[in-house]
Design an enzyme around this catalytic site. Sequence first.
Site, PDB file in Angstrom:
ATOM      1  N   THR A 131      21.012 -34.352 -33.303  1.00  0.00           N
ATOM      2  CA  THR A 131      21.472 -34.499 -31.924  1.00  0.00           C
ATOM      3  C   THR A 131      20.429 -34.028 -30.909  1.00  0.00           C
ATOM      4  OG1 THR A 131      23.102 -33.605 -30.366  1.00  0.00           O
ATOM      5  CG2 THR A 131      22.587 -32.231 -32.237  1.00  0.00           C
ATOM      6  N   ASP A 132      20.541 -34.537 -29.692  1.00  0.00           N
ATOM      7  CA  ASP A 132      19.644 -34.069 -28.618  1.00  0.00           C
ATOM      8  C   ASP A 132      19.991 -32.651 -28.164  1.00  0.00           C
ATOM      9  OD1 ASP A 132      22.010 -34.583 -27.248  1.00  0.00           O
ATOM     10  OD2 ASP A 132      21.121 -35.925 -25.756  1.00  0.00           O
ATOM     11  N   GLU A 133      21.181 -32.164 -28.564  1.00  0.00           N
ATOM     12  CA  GLU A 133      21.611 -30.836 -28.096  1.00  0.00           C
ATOM     13  C   GLU A 133      20.726 -29.712 -28.624  1.00  0.00           C
ATOM     14  OE1 GLU A 133      25.723 -29.924 -28.001  1.00  0.00           O
ATOM     15  OE2 GLU A 133      26.299 -31.948 -27.442  1.00  0.00           O
ATOM     16  N   TYR A 156      27.384 -25.015 -32.241  1.00  0.00           N
ATOM     17  CA  TYR A 156      27.162 -26.349 -32.824  1.00  0.00           C
ATOM     18  C   TYR A 156      25.677 -26.704 -32.808  1.00  0.00           C
ATOM     19  CZ  TYR A 156      26.599 -31.452 -32.802  1.00  0.00           C
ATOM     20  OH  TYR A 156      26.152 -32.733 -33.037  1.00  0.00           O
ATOM     21  N   LYS A 160      22.977 -27.320 -35.880  1.00  0.00           N
ATOM     22  CA  LYS A 160      22.231 -28.580 -36.080  1.00  0.00           C
ATOM     23  C   LYS A 160      20.723 -28.290 -36.035  1.00  0.00           C
ATOM     24  CE  LYS A 160      23.526 -32.314 -36.482  1.00  0.00           C
ATOM     25  NZ  LYS A 160      23.946 -33.136 -37.636  1.00  0.00           N
ATOM     26  N   TYR A 213      35.701 -30.105 -17.030  1.00  0.00           N
ATOM     27  CA  TYR A 213      35.204 -28.726 -17.098  1.00  0.00           C
ATOM     28  C   TYR A 213      34.333 -28.401 -15.889  1.00  0.00           C
ATOM     29  CZ  TYR A 213      36.357 -28.816 -22.161  1.00  0.00           C
ATOM     30  OH  TYR A 213      36.981 -28.909 -23.373  1.00  0.00           O
TER      31      TYR A 213
HETATM   32  P1  NAD Z   1      32.585 -36.893 -36.586  1.00  0.00           P
HETATM   33  O1  NAD Z   1      33.085 -35.502 -36.362  1.00  0.00           O
HETATM   34  O2  NAD Z   1      33.299 -38.032 -35.965  1.00  0.00           O
HETATM   35  O3  NAD Z   1      32.521 -37.188 -38.165  1.00  0.00           O
HETATM   36  C1  NAD Z   1      32.051 -36.255 -39.075  1.00  0.00           C
HETATM   37  C2  NAD Z   1      32.447 -36.711 -40.477  1.00  0.00           C
HETATM   38  O4  NAD Z   1      31.935 -35.750 -41.404  1.00  0.00           O
HETATM   39  C3  NAD Z   1      33.978 -36.763 -40.693  1.00  0.00           C
HETATM   40  O5  NAD Z   1      34.327 -37.950 -41.364  1.00  0.00           O
HETATM   41  C4  NAD Z   1      34.258 -35.543 -41.550  1.00  0.00           C
HETATM   42  O6  NAD Z   1      35.375 -35.718 -42.422  1.00  0.00           O
HETATM   43  C5  NAD Z   1      32.961 -35.412 -42.332  1.00  0.00           C
HETATM   44  N1  NAD Z   1      32.736 -34.028 -42.774  1.00  0.00           N
HETATM   45  C6  NAD Z   1      32.822 -32.899 -42.029  1.00  0.00           C
HETATM   46  N2  NAD Z   1      32.573 -31.819 -42.782  1.00  0.00           N
HETATM   47  C7  NAD Z   1      32.291 -32.275 -44.027  1.00  0.00           C
HETATM   48  C8  NAD Z   1      31.943 -31.651 -45.258  1.00  0.00           C
HETATM   49  N3  NAD Z   1      31.840 -30.313 -45.347  1.00  0.00           N
HETATM   50  N4  NAD Z   1      31.688 -32.420 -46.333  1.00  0.00           N
HETATM   51  C9  NAD Z   1      31.786 -33.777 -46.244  1.00  0.00           C
HETATM   52  N5  NAD Z   1      32.152 -34.428 -45.123  1.00  0.00           N
HETATM   53  C10 NAD Z   1      32.389 -33.687 -44.025  1.00  0.00           C
HETATM   54  O7  NAD Z   1      31.064 -36.852 -36.159  1.00  0.00           O
HETATM   55  P2  NAD Z   1      30.175 -37.975 -35.433  1.00  0.00           P
HETATM   56  O8  NAD Z   1      30.363 -37.865 -33.981  1.00  0.00           O
HETATM   57  O9  NAD Z   1      30.367 -39.273 -36.113  1.00  0.00           O
HETATM   58  O10 NAD Z   1      28.713 -37.421 -35.770  1.00  0.00           O
HETATM   59  C11 NAD Z   1      28.046 -37.800 -36.970  1.00  0.00           C
HETATM   60  C12 NAD Z   1      26.686 -37.132 -37.004  1.00  0.00           C
HETATM   61  O11 NAD Z   1      25.922 -37.561 -35.886  1.00  0.00           O
HETATM   62  C13 NAD Z   1      26.741 -35.609 -36.919  1.00  0.00           C
HETATM   63  O12 NAD Z   1      25.745 -35.090 -37.765  1.00  0.00           O
HETATM   64  C14 NAD Z   1      26.428 -35.311 -35.471  1.00  0.00           C
HETATM   65  O13 NAD Z   1      25.825 -34.053 -35.331  1.00  0.00           O
HETATM   66  C15 NAD Z   1      25.472 -36.444 -35.130  1.00  0.00           C
HETATM   67  N6  NAD Z   1      25.449 -36.862 -33.720  1.00  0.00           N
HETATM   68  C16 NAD Z   1      26.602 -37.173 -33.064  1.00  0.00           C
HETATM   69  C17 NAD Z   1      26.537 -37.633 -31.737  1.00  0.00           C
HETATM   70  C18 NAD Z   1      27.771 -38.011 -30.974  1.00  0.00           C
HETATM   71  O14 NAD Z   1      27.674 -38.279 -29.775  1.00  0.00           O
HETATM   72  N7  NAD Z   1      28.948 -38.099 -31.587  1.00  0.00           N
HETATM   73  C19 NAD Z   1      25.291 -37.756 -31.112  1.00  0.00           C
HETATM   74  C20 NAD Z   1      24.126 -37.413 -31.818  1.00  0.00           C
HETATM   75  C21 NAD Z   1      24.214 -36.989 -33.131  1.00  0.00           C
HETATM   76  O1  DAU Z   2      24.474 -35.079 -27.034  1.00  0.00           O
HETATM   77  C1  DAU Z   2      24.942 -35.412 -28.300  1.00  0.00           C
HETATM   78  C2  DAU Z   2      26.234 -34.679 -28.572  1.00  0.00           C
HETATM   79  O2  DAU Z   2      27.221 -35.279 -27.750  1.00  0.00           O
HETATM   80  C3  DAU Z   2      26.657 -34.708 -30.041  1.00  0.00           C
HETATM   81  O3  DAU Z   2      25.720 -34.023 -30.825  1.00  0.00           O
HETATM   82  C4  DAU Z   2      28.036 -34.040 -30.216  1.00  0.00           C
HETATM   83  O4  DAU Z   2      28.463 -34.164 -31.560  1.00  0.00           O
HETATM   84  C5  DAU Z   2      29.006 -34.748 -29.302  1.00  0.00           C
HETATM   85  O5  DAU Z   2      30.276 -34.119 -29.383  1.00  0.00           O
HETATM   86  C6  DAU Z   2      28.515 -34.743 -27.852  1.00  0.00           C
HETATM   87  O6  DAU Z   2      28.537 -33.391 -27.305  1.00  0.00           O
HETATM   88  P1  DAU Z   2      29.035 -33.101 -25.804  1.00  0.00           P
HETATM   89  O7  DAU Z   2      29.434 -31.689 -25.736  1.00  0.00           O
HETATM   90  O8  DAU Z   2      28.067 -33.604 -24.803  1.00  0.00           O
HETATM   91  O9  DAU Z   2      30.314 -34.128 -25.783  1.00  0.00           O
HETATM   92  P2  DAU Z   2      31.807 -33.932 -25.248  1.00  0.00           P
HETATM   93  O10 DAU Z   2      32.430 -35.276 -25.317  1.00  0.00           O
HETATM   94  O11 DAU Z   2      32.501 -32.797 -25.881  1.00  0.00           O
HETATM   95  O12 DAU Z   2      31.586 -33.561 -23.715  1.00  0.00           O
HETATM   96  C7  DAU Z   2      30.854 -34.424 -22.842  1.00  0.00           C
HETATM   97  C8  DAU Z   2      30.799 -33.741 -21.469  1.00  0.00           C
HETATM   98  O13 DAU Z   2      32.134 -33.726 -20.924  1.00  0.00           O
HETATM   99  C9  DAU Z   2      30.365 -32.300 -21.519  1.00  0.00           C
HETATM  100  O14 DAU Z   2      29.616 -32.013 -20.356  1.00  0.00           O
HETATM  101  C10 DAU Z   2      31.671 -31.509 -21.500  1.00  0.00           C
HETATM  102  C11 DAU Z   2      32.578 -32.399 -20.678  1.00  0.00           C
HETATM  103  N1  DAU Z   2      34.034 -32.330 -21.007  1.00  0.00           N
HETATM  104  C12 DAU Z   2      34.384 -32.521 -22.313  1.00  0.00           C
HETATM  105  C13 DAU Z   2      35.703 -32.460 -22.692  1.00  0.00           C
HETATM  106  C14 DAU Z   2      36.109 -32.651 -24.134  1.00  0.00           C
HETATM  107  C15 DAU Z   2      34.974 -32.116 -20.013  1.00  0.00           C
HETATM  108  O15 DAU Z   2      34.641 -31.981 -18.825  1.00  0.00           O
HETATM  109  N2  DAU Z   2      36.291 -32.065 -20.390  1.00  0.00           N
HETATM  110  C16 DAU Z   2      36.703 -32.213 -21.677  1.00  0.00           C
HETATM  111  O16 DAU Z   2      37.924 -32.123 -21.941  1.00  0.00           O
END
Ligand code: NAD
Ligand code: DAU
Length: 348
Positions: A131-133, A156, A160, A213
Amino acid sequence: MKNILITGGAGFIGSHVVRRFVKNYPNYNIYNLDALTYAGNLENIKDIQNESNYTFLKGDIVDETYINEIFEKYQFEGVLHLAAESHVDRSITDPLAFVKTNIIGTVNLLNAFKKIWKDNFDGKRFYHISTDEVYGSLGETGLFTETTSYDPNSPYSASKASSDHFVRAYGETYGLPYVLTNCSNNYGPFHFPEKLIPLFINNIINKKPLPVYGDGNYTRDWLFVKDHAVAIDLVFHQGKNHETYNIGGFNEWKNIDLVRLLCQKMDEKLGRKEGESEQLITFVKDRPGHDLRYAIDASKINKELGWMPSVTFEEGLQETINWYLDNTEWLNNVTSGEYSKYYEKQYQ
Ligand code: NAD
Ligand code: DAU
């Protein structure tokens, strides 16, 4: 036939990646390993469950014995590692779960991969999806590049970041052939409604408050999930060993502006009065350690692999809204049970 392991394939991004690989690569046996935590859902990949090149493995990446067993049994030549605890707010209340899955789970996979291929890494690949985080927070200007220093602020992103460091360390120390990508915020179908966009879509449907938030002036760079899956496919097949690629949407939005756009589009789609859903916006207590701004410089993957997002935000958001409105059963299923307890605690 090559045996390819995809972890976390029942989650949001993983399900799109599994679908793409099963459909596009009949010469791969795709093994989807997922623990089916609250975020994993086999409904997300129901359409491909009977394909002959697809196998689901229910298991936990933290379970070292099990991981070693499946690597021995299937001799995976490629790994795409997406399984993770992925929600920042949950990491604030339970950091240890993130240490276990994101750090220990990743090291278990690296060890198992190293163990079976130690004598010959030729043609093998370990792809870590991150992730970019990990780069921390930007001010009002600037972009994250592949050489930006790591500076994670949440449990988190710290977990990562640690997993990224382990992947690189295994590359340097043991010659493990890895590629790594750091991507910005994804959105699209099958996104679990704890994250901003699907949570707000669900609340707009149900006319519930939209909890923004702080002052809402936080910026994220949004990418349609299917475009992320295309980038992952490209990097897996054409990325250079021991390289990192940033992936982003060239699409920055302040949360409050994004929420207003979502309200407007949902009102149009639901036939509600103009401005009706905006009245649901409620400013709530800020997230602790909230990163102000993320923005990705994705020029490396663009120049080296020719990748660009294929849909505009307008198109991607509309497809996403349509998907949630067409899949209310999915939404109702995932928001019953554990979700309601989480929701009450988080937004009480
Ligand atoms: P998600 O939470 O939707 O899915 C995660 C999956 O991993 C689920 O199916 C869960 O059951 C499985 N899992 C969790 N713990 C596990 C374990 N111990 N063993 C086996 N399986 C397990 O996540 P996502 O949003 O699809 O993210 C997928 C990947 O991409 C992550 O590594 C996340 O850090 C990365 N990522 C996500 C975003 C985003 O915006 N969602 C952006 C950049 C990178
Ligand atoms: O940047 C990549 C990341 O993006 C991934 O690595 C993470 O897995 C993914 O969850 C996401 O993280 P964020 O924290 O940016 O996403 P989230 O959807 O939780 O929040 C997006 C923005 O919205 C953040 O600034 C917090 C805000 N927010 C979020 C929630 C859930 C609110 O204001 N209210 C809310 O209820």
